[in-house]
Design an enzyme around this catalytic site. Structure first.
Site, PDB file in Angstrom:
ATOM      1  N   GLY A  16       0.853  -1.195   0.000  1.00 23.24           N
ATOM      2  CA  GLY A  16       0.000   0.000   0.000  1.00 23.24           C
ATOM      3  C   GLY A  16       0.883   1.237   0.000  1.00 23.24           C
ATOM      4  N   ASP A  43       0.185  -0.853  -4.827  1.00 20.00           N
ATOM      5  CA  ASP A  43      -1.144  -0.234  -4.876  1.00 20.00           C
ATOM      6  C   ASP A  43      -1.032   1.284  -4.717  1.00 20.00           C
ATOM      7  OD1 ASP A  43      -4.226  -0.790  -4.567  1.00 20.00           O
ATOM      8  OD2 ASP A  43      -3.733   0.706  -3.047  1.00 20.00           O
ATOM      9  N   TYR A  48      -3.674   9.810  -4.318  1.00 14.13           N
ATOM     10  CA  TYR A  48      -2.602   9.755  -3.307  1.00 14.13           C
ATOM     11  C   TYR A  48      -1.487  10.758  -3.610  1.00 14.13           C
ATOM     12  CZ  TYR A  48      -4.645   5.147  -2.122  1.00 14.13           C
ATOM     13  OH  TYR A  48      -5.479   4.114  -1.788  1.00 14.13           O
ATOM     14  N   LYS A  77      -5.952   4.050  -9.413  1.00 15.54           N
ATOM     15  CA  LYS A  77      -7.408   4.214  -9.253  1.00 15.54           C
ATOM     16  C   LYS A  77      -7.898   5.543  -9.821  1.00 15.54           C
ATOM     17  CE  LYS A  77      -6.799   1.747  -4.877  1.00 15.54           C
ATOM     18  NZ  LYS A  77      -5.583   2.296  -4.242  1.00 15.54           N
ATOM     19  N   HIS A 110     -12.277   4.145  -7.688  1.00 14.99           N
ATOM     20  CA  HIS A 110     -11.832   4.251  -6.286  1.00 14.99           C
ATOM     21  C   HIS A 110     -13.004   4.185  -5.292  1.00 14.99           C
ATOM     22  CE1 HIS A 110      -8.269   6.054  -3.844  1.00 14.99           C
ATOM     23  NE2 HIS A 110      -9.016   5.322  -3.064  1.00 14.99           N
ATOM     24  N   SER A 148     -13.714  -0.466  -6.149  1.00 13.79           N
ATOM     25  CA  SER A 148     -13.284  -0.344  -4.764  1.00 13.79           C
ATOM     26  C   SER A 148     -14.414   0.303  -3.965  1.00 13.79           C
ATOM     27  CB  SER A 148     -12.012   0.509  -4.699  1.00 13.79           C
ATOM     28  OG  SER A 148     -11.619   0.716  -3.366  1.00 13.79           O
ATOM     29  N   ARG A 206      -3.263   4.448  14.297  1.00 11.28           N
ATOM     30  CA  ARG A 206      -4.663   4.737  14.576  1.00 11.28           C
ATOM     31  C   ARG A 206      -4.934   4.964  16.060  1.00 11.28           C
ATOM     32  NH1 ARG A 206      -6.995   4.805   9.922  1.00 11.28           N
ATOM     33  NH2 ARG A 206      -5.910   3.759   8.240  1.00 11.28           N
ATOM     34  N   LYS A 250       0.460  -0.982   4.086  1.00  7.24           N
ATOM     35  CA  LYS A 250       1.366   0.126   3.776  1.00  7.24           C
ATOM     36  C   LYS A 250       2.381   0.290   4.895  1.00  7.24           C
ATOM     37  CE  LYS A 250       2.563   4.551   4.822  1.00  7.24           C
ATOM     38  NZ  LYS A 250       2.785   5.123   6.183  1.00  7.24           N
ATOM     39  N   ARG A 256       9.341  -3.083   8.703  1.00  7.71           N
ATOM     40  CA  ARG A 256       7.926  -3.501   8.633  1.00  7.71           C
ATOM     41  C   ARG A 256       7.524  -3.898   7.227  1.00  7.71           C
ATOM     42  NH1 ARG A 256       5.185   1.383  11.965  1.00  7.71           N
ATOM     43  NH2 ARG A 256       5.360   0.506  14.065  1.00  7.71           N
ATOM     44  N   ILE A 257       8.108  -3.217   6.231  1.00 12.73           N
ATOM     45  CA  ILE A 257       7.846  -3.599   4.834  1.00 12.73           C
ATOM     46  C   ILE A 257       8.273  -5.061   4.662  1.00 12.73           C
ATOM     47  CG2 ILE A 257       8.663  -3.222   2.459  1.00 12.73           C
ATOM     48  CD1 ILE A 257       8.793  -0.191   3.151  1.00 12.73           C
TER      49      ILE A 257
HETATM   50  N1  LIG Z   1      -9.414   1.830  -1.934  1.00 12.03           N
HETATM   51  C1  LIG Z   1      -9.465   2.643  -0.901  1.00 12.03           C
HETATM   52  O1  LIG Z   1     -10.415   3.423  -0.714  1.00 12.03           O
HETATM   53  C2  LIG Z   1      -8.351   2.606   0.101  1.00 12.03           C
HETATM   54  C3  LIG Z   1      -8.529   3.184   1.373  1.00 12.03           C
HETATM   55  C4  LIG Z   1      -7.486   3.107   2.301  1.00 12.03           C
HETATM   56  C5  LIG Z   1      -6.307   2.460   1.933  1.00 12.03           C
HETATM   57  N2  LIG Z   1      -6.142   1.927   0.686  1.00 12.03           N
HETATM   58  C6  LIG Z   1      -4.875   1.242   0.294  1.00 12.03           C
HETATM   59  O2  LIG Z   1      -4.567   0.261   1.262  1.00 12.03           O
HETATM   60  C7  LIG Z   1      -3.276   0.522   1.792  1.00 12.03           C
HETATM   61  C8  LIG Z   1      -3.181   0.077   3.238  1.00 12.03           C
HETATM   62  O3  LIG Z   1      -4.115   0.731   4.034  1.00 12.03           O
HETATM   63  P1  LIG Z   1      -3.710   1.783   5.173  1.00 12.03           P
HETATM   64  O4  LIG Z   1      -2.451   2.443   4.753  1.00 12.03           O
HETATM   65  O5  LIG Z   1      -4.895   2.618   5.451  1.00 12.03           O
HETATM   66  O6  LIG Z   1      -3.539   0.878   6.478  1.00 12.03           O
HETATM   67  P2  LIG Z   1      -2.612  -0.335   6.949  1.00 12.03           P
HETATM   68  O7  LIG Z   1      -1.765  -0.831   5.847  1.00 12.03           O
HETATM   69  O8  LIG Z   1      -3.516  -1.293   7.622  1.00 12.03           O
HETATM   70  O9  LIG Z   1      -1.727   0.350   8.059  1.00 12.03           O
HETATM   71  C9  LIG Z   1      -0.707   1.247   7.737  1.00 12.03           C
HETATM   72  C10 LIG Z   1      -0.094   1.792   9.017  1.00 12.03           C
HETATM   73  O10 LIG Z   1       0.350   0.721   9.842  1.00 12.03           O
HETATM   74  C11 LIG Z   1       1.711   0.878  10.176  1.00 12.03           C
HETATM   75  N3  LIG Z   1       2.327  -0.472  10.017  1.00 12.03           N
HETATM   76  C12 LIG Z   1       2.698  -1.088   8.880  1.00 12.03           C
HETATM   77  N4  LIG Z   1       3.190  -2.308   9.125  1.00 12.03           N
HETATM   78  C13 LIG Z   1       3.137  -2.472  10.462  1.00 12.03           C
HETATM   79  C14 LIG Z   1       3.506  -3.520  11.313  1.00 12.03           C
HETATM   80  N5  LIG Z   1       4.058  -4.644  10.834  1.00 12.03           N
HETATM   81  N6  LIG Z   1       3.309  -3.350  12.649  1.00 12.03           N
HETATM   82  C15 LIG Z   1       2.748  -2.211  13.135  1.00 12.03           C
HETATM   83  N7  LIG Z   1       2.382  -1.173  12.372  1.00 12.03           N
HETATM   84  C16 LIG Z   1       2.579  -1.307  11.043  1.00 12.03           C
HETATM   85  C17 LIG Z   1       2.293   1.851   9.176  1.00 12.03           C
HETATM   86  O11 LIG Z   1       3.267   2.644   9.810  1.00 12.03           O
HETATM   87  P3  LIG Z   1       4.678   3.045   9.108  1.00 12.03           P
HETATM   88  O12 LIG Z   1       4.403   3.493   7.723  1.00 12.03           O
HETATM   89  O13 LIG Z   1       5.164   4.141  10.004  1.00 12.03           O
HETATM   90  O14 LIG Z   1       5.559   1.823   9.166  1.00 12.03           O
HETATM   91  C18 LIG Z   1       1.096   2.683   8.783  1.00 12.03           C
HETATM   92  O15 LIG Z   1       0.963   3.785   9.626  1.00 12.03           O
HETATM   93  C19 LIG Z   1      -3.105   2.026   1.574  1.00 12.03           C
HETATM   94  O16 LIG Z   1      -1.769   2.441   1.720  1.00 12.03           O
HETATM   95  C20 LIG Z   1      -3.673   2.163   0.197  1.00 12.03           C
HETATM   96  O17 LIG Z   1      -2.743   1.726  -0.766  1.00 12.03           O
HETATM   97  C21 LIG Z   1      -7.156   1.966  -0.222  1.00 12.03           C
END
Ligand SMILES: NC(=O)c1ccc[n+]([C@@H]2O[C@H](COP(=O)([O-])OP(=O)(O)OC[C@H]3O[C@@H](n4cnc5c(N)ncnc54)[C@H](OP(=O)(O)O)[C@@H]3O)[C@@H](O)[C@H]2O)c1
Length: 299
Positions: A16, A43, A48, A77, A110, A148, A206, A250, A256-257
């Protein structure tokens, strides 16, 4: 890899790239680390504002011979202000220019809502937008198209009229928003479910949900993680992939990646899957609140 309904395959873990705030170069760095760590699915989205950096990272790694374009699965998207049929192809062309790519593997609507230049509900029919999406495939600009944040009724209606079927529906799924009904419905329709925000309330990003974050401290989840020498985040991602769901976590943090793609050397038992499932509180981290009063608001 999971098979899409048009024969192409999608890597089950993608990187992400959405961030509310980023330093210059941070997206590029994250995607470069991701590709080196083994991610082959990235993604992004026009809204973005990172397609240029994401594209630089991809093209750098291709130039360095780490991957070929064919190895990669790139998603972007269509934003809500380009839902008119005539706007879809130009919008994707703009994204491709920023990404410096000839095609994307997947182009998504999107959100199921459309907005005009004043930010008001434009109410464009999905069937109209979809005709533009289909054109992107006919022109070779996208290999596959999908949606989406569509709910079951919206997906159903689109499937009924689409010439080219959507291959995925990307929506929020995580241990505190398990979405069994919509996941099952997607599978029944041969549409692959893709989980965004897959870490949900496990993510440190969060803090606003304090009080609902038992999942961060509950010893049962800690015991499962310890048993496999994994983190809670890895257990959450494994839980989703074992349900046949693609995940796009993401991170901007190199460790973490790497951690988030290192989830294929253990299997959760049926009992452990049920424990992870039990954290469901139907809590949405991404409620799309700005579109709440729109005709096509999905939730
Ligand atoms: N289609 C849509 O409407 C939509 C909506 C939301 C998101 N998305 C996509 O989905 C992706 C992921 O969603 P998201 O970014 O909202 O949430 P997520 O991937 O669930 O969480 C990301 C957050 O978690 C932290 N993190 C990552 N790996 C971790 C781990 N192993 N342990 C603890 N914390 C960790 C990251 O911090 P750090 O970066 O500081 O490591 C970041 O702040 C987005 O980036 C985007 O590409 C799509």
């Amino acid at each position: 890899m999971l098979k899409l309904n048009n024969g192409f395959e999608i890597p089950i873990v993608g990187l992400g790239t959405y961030a509310r705030k980023a330093e210059p170069g941070q997206y590029r760095q994250a995607v470069e680390w991701g590709i080196v760590a083994g991610y082959r699915h990235i993604d992004t989205a026009s809204c973005y504002n990172n397609e240029k950096e994401v594209g630089e990272a991809i093209n750098n790694k291709i130039k360095q011979g780490i991957v070929t374009r064919e190895d990669l699965f790139i998603t972007t998207k269509l934003w809500n202000d380009r839902h008119a049929e005539k706007d879809v192809v130009p919008a994707l062309k703009e994204s491709l220019t920023k990404l410096n790519l000839n095609y994307v593997d997947l182009y998504l609507i999107h959100w199921p809502v459309s907005v005009n230049e004043n930010g008001e509900d434009e109410g464009i029919e999905h069937a109209e937008t979809w005709r533009g999406m289909e054109k992107t495939v006919e022109l070779g600009l996208a290999r596959s198209i999908g949606v989406s944040n569509f709910n079951a009724q919206q997906l159903d209606r689109l499937m009924a009229t689409a010439t080219i079927k959507p291959v995925v529906n990307q929506f929020e799924i995580n241990p505190t928003l398990t979405e069994h009904e919509l996941v099952n419905y997607c599978k029944k329709m041969s549409v692959v479910p893709v989980a965004y925000t897959p870490l949900g309330l496990i993510s440190e990003a969060r803090p606003e949900f304090i009080g609902k974050d038992i999942i961060k401290t509950d010893p049962k989840l800690g015991q499962i993680a310890d048993k496999y020498r994994k983190s809670r985040a890895q257990v959450a991602l494994r839980y989703l992939t074992q349900r046949g769901i693609v995940v796009v976590p993401k991170s901007f943090t190199k460790s973490r990646i790497e951690e988030n793609i290192n989830i294929f050397d253990f299997d959760l038992t049926e009992e452990e899957m049920k424990i992870v499932d039990s954290y469901n509180i139907n809590h949405r981290c991404v409620p799309g609140a700005a579109f709440k009063n729109f005709k096509n608001y999905p939730f």
